[in-house]
Design an enzyme around this catalytic site. Structure first.
Site, short mmCIF file in Angstrom:
data_model
loop_
_atom_site.label_atom_id
_atom_site.label_comp_id
_atom_site.label_asym_id
_atom_site.label_seq_id
_atom_site.Cartn_x
_atom_site.Cartn_y
_atom_site.Cartn_z
N LYS A 191 0.83 -1.20 0.00
CA LYS A 191 0.00 0.00 0.00
C LYS A 191 0.87 1.25 0.00
O LYS A 191 2.05 1.21 0.33
CB LYS A 191 -0.93 0.01 1.21
N ARG A 193 0.67 5.23 1.52
CA ARG A 193 -0.07 6.13 2.40
C ARG A 193 0.09 7.56 1.91
O ARG A 193 1.20 8.11 1.90
CB ARG A 193 0.42 5.99 3.84
N ASP A 217 -3.30 -7.22 12.04
CA ASP A 217 -2.59 -5.97 12.31
C ASP A 217 -2.66 -5.67 13.80
O ASP A 217 -3.40 -6.31 14.55
CB ASP A 217 -3.20 -4.83 11.49
N ASP A 221 -7.50 2.06 13.38
CA ASP A 221 -7.93 3.38 13.81
C ASP A 221 -9.15 3.82 12.99
O ASP A 221 -10.29 3.64 13.40
CB ASP A 221 -6.78 4.37 13.67
N ALA A 223 -9.85 2.39 10.19
CA ALA A 223 -10.20 1.12 9.52
C ALA A 223 -10.17 1.25 8.00
O ALA A 223 -10.55 0.31 7.30
CB ALA A 223 -11.56 0.60 9.98
#
Length: 312
Positions: A191, A193, A217, A221, A223
């Site tokens: 991924k 960010r 994980d 937070d 999600a």
């Protein structure tokens, strides 16, 4: 031995007390009119081995101040050894400088707990393992892997169909440990960010075609990462996708996001107290109690026994 509970997670503190067959120490942890924290210990703790159970979850600053003031009150009451039991260690995601003129807040919080008078820290699944080194006092970082692996075995009978998936490259070590314990295969979500709480899935490393995928994980937070990863896994042919997370921060619209996602369920420990109404409304979030794990670690520390043998 004495157990003292702050206000952040009274339910978990009660469950730990039940496991140890030990009542919680009578104390008042309350607020003045201007929201200052005030603590009174209503029992004699002189010469006692005292454990303070307090997650520094939302509201993080209030719960952190409660912890620090409880430590100070116990220190001044001549407690022999004070252990801060912090199931969820807030500020753990700020474990390094991510740019110019930024703080390392995890180190600051470690300093505050130490200077307040704690003799030892007991926590669970730190976001970054090196945070243990931020403390100048003994620190035990409990691993939730055996606890969650047992729940997976109970709910997913055919473990040969499972694929444990790390939602990012940084969580590979954590996911690999779970996969090894379950004798399952491992996949990784690549991924990017773009900002705090925002992520975009680029690639899936591993063949998930027809597999029952479990994302693993430490923190959920917003999600967003989990939901995006679940969609990408389903698009790559996964049979279904669930998620196991140690700490359910679940802030903002997280419950709504999970409810609308392709996730079959999200399993979190009760290291952070979850609102009953949100659990009932969403219907996809399930709790696994970490009280036996933390309770057993407390018992072993009090008896000067090995904590690491819990994970053999």
């Amino acid at each position: 031995m004495k157990l003292l509970a702050g206000n952040s997670n009274r339910t978990l503190a009660g469950a730990i007390a039940d496991y140890l067959d030990l009542p919680l120490t009578k104390a008042q942890v309350r607020r003045f009119a201007d929201n200052e924290v005030f603590v009174t210990i209503d029992e004699n703790v002189r010469g006692e081995d005292v454990f303070i159970i307090q997650s520094t979850s939302y509201p993080a600053n209030d719960n952190l101040m409660e912890l620090l003031i409880c430590i100070d009150a116990l220190k001044r009451a001549s407690g022999k050894r004070i252990t801060a039991v912090v199931p969820y260690f807030g500020y753990a995601r700020q474990d390094r400088k991510t740019g110019g003129r930024t703080p390392i807040s995890a180190k600051l919080v470690a300093n505050l707990i130490t200077r307040a008078g704690a003799d030892r820290v007991l926590t669970m699944d730190l976001h970054a393992g090196q945070i243990q080194g931020f403390f100048d006092i003994p620190t035990d970082n409990l691993l939730p892997t055996p606890l969650l692996a047992a729940d997976i075995r109970e709910n997913y009978k055919k473990t040969d169909e499972l694929m444990i998936v790390s939602p990012d490259v940084g969580g590979v070590v954590r996911a690999r440990a779970l996969a090894k314990r379950l004798d399952a295969d491992l996949a990784i979500v690549d991924k990017r960010r773009s900002g705090p709480g925002q992520s975009e899935v680029m690639n899936i490393i591993g063949d998930v075609q027809g597999r029952r995928c479990i994302l693993f994980d430490d923190i959920a937070d917003s999600a967003g990462t989990l939901c995006n990863a679940a969609e990408a896994l389903m698009a790559n042919g996964a049979a279904d996708v669930a998620a196991y997370v140690t700490h359910g921060v679940l802030s903002g619209a997280a419950y709504d996001r999970i409810g609308k996602s392709v996730l079959t369920e999200l399993v979190v420990t009760d290291s952070i107290e979850q609102p009953e109404q949100s659990l009932d409304t969403c219907g996809k979030v399930r709790l696994v109690s970490c009280a036996p794990l933390i309770g057993e670690a407390i018992r072993r520390i009090a008896n000067e026994e090995s904590v690491s043998k819990l994970f053999d």
